[in-house]
Design a protein around this motif. Structure first.
Motif, PDB file in Angstrom:
ATOM      1  N   VAL A 123       0.892  -1.170   0.000  1.00 37.96           N
ATOM      2  CA  VAL A 123       0.000   0.000   0.000  1.00 37.96           C
ATOM      3  C   VAL A 123       0.929   1.218   0.000  1.00 37.96           C
ATOM      4  O   VAL A 123       1.318   1.723   1.057  1.00 37.96           O
ATOM      5  CB  VAL A 123      -0.952   0.033   1.225  1.00 37.96           C
ATOM      6  N   PRO A 124       1.351   1.670  -1.193  1.00 38.48           N
ATOM      7  CA  PRO A 124       2.346   2.743  -1.248  1.00 38.48           C
ATOM      8  C   PRO A 124       1.782   4.089  -0.817  1.00 38.48           C
ATOM      9  O   PRO A 124       0.609   4.383  -1.061  1.00 38.48           O
ATOM     10  CB  PRO A 124       2.752   2.775  -2.730  1.00 38.48           C
ATOM     11  N   ASN A 125       2.615   4.886  -0.182  1.00 38.17           N
ATOM     12  CA  ASN A 125       2.203   6.222   0.238  1.00 38.17           C
ATOM     13  C   ASN A 125       2.423   7.193  -0.929  1.00 38.17           C
ATOM     14  O   ASN A 125       3.298   8.043  -0.894  1.00 38.17           O
ATOM     15  CB  ASN A 125       3.006   6.630   1.474  1.00 38.17           C
ATOM     16  N   ASN A 126       1.609   7.008  -1.961  1.00 41.96           N
ATOM     17  CA  ASN A 126       1.698   7.841  -3.159  1.00 41.96           C
ATOM     18  C   ASN A 126       0.287   8.014  -3.710  1.00 41.96           C
ATOM     19  O   ASN A 126      -0.389   7.031  -4.036  1.00 41.96           O
ATOM     20  CB  ASN A 126       2.607   7.173  -4.202  1.00 41.96           C
ATOM     21  N   ASN A 127      -0.168   9.261  -3.790  1.00 41.15           N
ATOM     22  CA  ASN A 127      -1.559   9.530  -4.190  1.00 41.15           C
ATOM     23  C   ASN A 127      -1.901   9.027  -5.577  1.00 41.15           C
ATOM     24  O   ASN A 127      -3.035   8.616  -5.832  1.00 41.15           O
ATOM     25  CB  ASN A 127      -1.841  11.043  -4.142  1.00 41.15           C
ATOM     26  N   ILE A 128      -0.934   9.065  -6.490  1.00 42.58           N
ATOM     27  CA  ILE A 128      -1.209   8.615  -7.862  1.00 42.58           C
ATOM     28  C   ILE A 128      -1.515   7.113  -7.843  1.00 42.58           C
ATOM     29  O   ILE A 128      -2.533   6.660  -8.369  1.00 42.58           O
ATOM     30  CB  ILE A 128      -0.022   8.924  -8.802  1.00 42.58           C
ATOM     31  N   ALA A 129      -0.627   6.344  -7.216  1.00 44.36           N
ATOM     32  CA  ALA A 129      -0.819   4.881  -7.152  1.00 44.36           C
ATOM     33  C   ALA A 129      -2.123   4.537  -6.439  1.00 44.36           C
ATOM     34  O   ALA A 129      -2.897   3.681  -6.900  1.00 44.36           O
ATOM     35  CB  ALA A 129       0.374   4.234  -6.444  1.00 44.36           C
ATOM     36  N   LEU A 130      -2.395   5.205  -5.306  1.00 47.99           N
ATOM     37  CA  LEU A 130      -3.603   4.880  -4.525  1.00 47.99           C
ATOM     38  C   LEU A 130      -4.877   5.229  -5.291  1.00 47.99           C
ATOM     39  O   LEU A 130      -5.852   4.477  -5.260  1.00 47.99           O
ATOM     40  CB  LEU A 130      -3.569   5.603  -3.171  1.00 47.99           C
ATOM     41  N   GLU A 131      -4.869   6.371  -5.980  1.00 50.63           N
ATOM     42  CA  GLU A 131      -6.062   6.769  -6.747  1.00 50.63           C
ATOM     43  C   GLU A 131      -6.315   5.812  -7.917  1.00 50.63           C
ATOM     44  O   GLU A 131      -7.464   5.508  -8.239  1.00 50.63           O
ATOM     45  CB  GLU A 131      -5.914   8.205  -7.270  1.00 50.63           C
ATOM     46  N   ILE A 132      -5.246   5.334  -8.545  1.00 50.96           N
ATOM     47  CA  ILE A 132      -5.411   4.372  -9.640  1.00 50.96           C
ATOM     48  C   ILE A 132      -6.111   3.118  -9.119  1.00 50.96           C
ATOM     49  O   ILE A 132      -7.093   2.642  -9.702  1.00 50.96           O
ATOM     50  CB  ILE A 132      -4.045   3.998 -10.268  1.00 50.96           C
ATOM     51  N   VAL A 133      -5.634   2.590  -7.999  1.00 50.30           N
ATOM     52  CA  VAL A 133      -6.202   1.350  -7.457  1.00 50.30           C
ATOM     53  C   VAL A 133      -7.632   1.576  -6.978  1.00 50.30           C
ATOM     54  O   VAL A 133      -8.521   0.749  -7.213  1.00 50.30           O
ATOM     55  CB  VAL A 133      -5.314   0.787  -6.324  1.00 50.30           C
ATOM     56  N   ARG A 134      -7.867   2.711  -6.314  1.00 52.84           N
ATOM     57  CA  ARG A 134      -9.238   3.008  -5.839  1.00 52.84           C
ATOM     58  C   ARG A 134     -10.210   3.082  -7.005  1.00 52.84           C
ATOM     59  O   ARG A 134     -11.304   2.539  -6.967  1.00 52.84           O
ATOM     60  CB  ARG A 134      -9.254   4.357  -5.092  1.00 52.84           C
ATOM     61  N   THR A 135      -9.809   3.785  -8.060  1.00 55.71           N
ATOM     62  CA  THR A 135     -10.701   3.971  -9.209  1.00 55.71           C
ATOM     63  C   THR A 135     -10.899   2.661  -9.975  1.00 55.71           C
ATOM     64  O   THR A 135     -12.003   2.368 -10.451  1.00 55.71           O
ATOM     65  CB  THR A 135     -10.135   5.066 -10.142  1.00 55.71           C
TER      66      THR A 135
END
Length: 206
Positions: A123-135
């Motif tokens: 679970v990387p602390n990076n908004n781009i990576a997290l938003e991609i997975v969430r979306t």
């Protein structure tokens, strides 16, 4: 040739994230930033995309040690056996962060990974990576991209990454310079935590 897409980590554009997710849903491969090095990822539910990544890495899919990149701990029960309170506390303390945790896999793993007893969770602390997975709505399967340079183990400049990978992947995200230190890998599948590799994260997190 791959698309090259600029996304700002402090405020990722919805339209840009949607474009990345559309590529993933269509079986595409994406190079994206994390809180450590740039990663090569695909949709966990797409067999053809998984096979493409395995081929690039020169490994058989069922034997590949890819990470599952999740947007939070709520995804864990999809792929991981029930974990005890002590293990959960370590995960909660460390994530999002520069760690890969090896955990016992359950019977709901995608068929390509059912022979594996454990899975690596990120679970990387990076908004781009997290938003991609969430979306996207499910994890992406990921592996770090390595550099052939003898001094630098990982590529950090998105433009150089694009030059090198543009004919092998479908989209490269420019999320700024990456790090050149990988995640700290900790095995939590046994009785005691075991540090497999010291990287960016503090190995004494537990």
């Amino acid at each position: 040739m791959a698309d090259f897409l600029k996304i700002y980590e402090d405020k990722p554009s919805e339209a840009a994230i949607k474009k990345v997710v559309d590529v993933l849903r269509n079986g595409g491969l994406v190079i994206y930033p994390t809180d450590t090095v740039y990663g090569l990822g695909c949709d966990i539910t797409n067999t053809k995309a998984l096979e493409r990544i395995a081929k690039i890495k020169g490994v058989k899919l069922e034997k590949a040690n890819f990470s599952f990149v999740c947007s939070g701990l709520s995804n864990l029960s999809d792929y991981v056996k029930q974990i005890d309170t002590a293990t959960f506390k370590i995960l909660k303390r460390a994530l999002p962060g520069p760690y890969t945790f090896i955990l016992p896999g359950n019977n709901d793993l995608p068929k390509e990974f059912r022979k594996k007893k454990t899975v690596g969770i990120r679970v990387p602390n990076n908004n781009i990576a997290l938003e991609i997975v969430r979306t996207l709505g499910n994890p992406i399967v990921s592996t770090s991209i390595h550099d052939e340079d003898e001094v630098l183990e990982y590529s950090t400049d998105p433009e150089l990454i694009f030059e090198k990978w543009q004919n092998q992947v479908d989209l490269v995200i420019d999320g700024g310079y990456g790090d050149n230190v990988g995640s700290t890998i900790i095995d939590l599948s046994g009785y005691e935590p075991v540090v497999i590799r010291e990287g960016k994260g503090d190995p004494d997190i537990f």
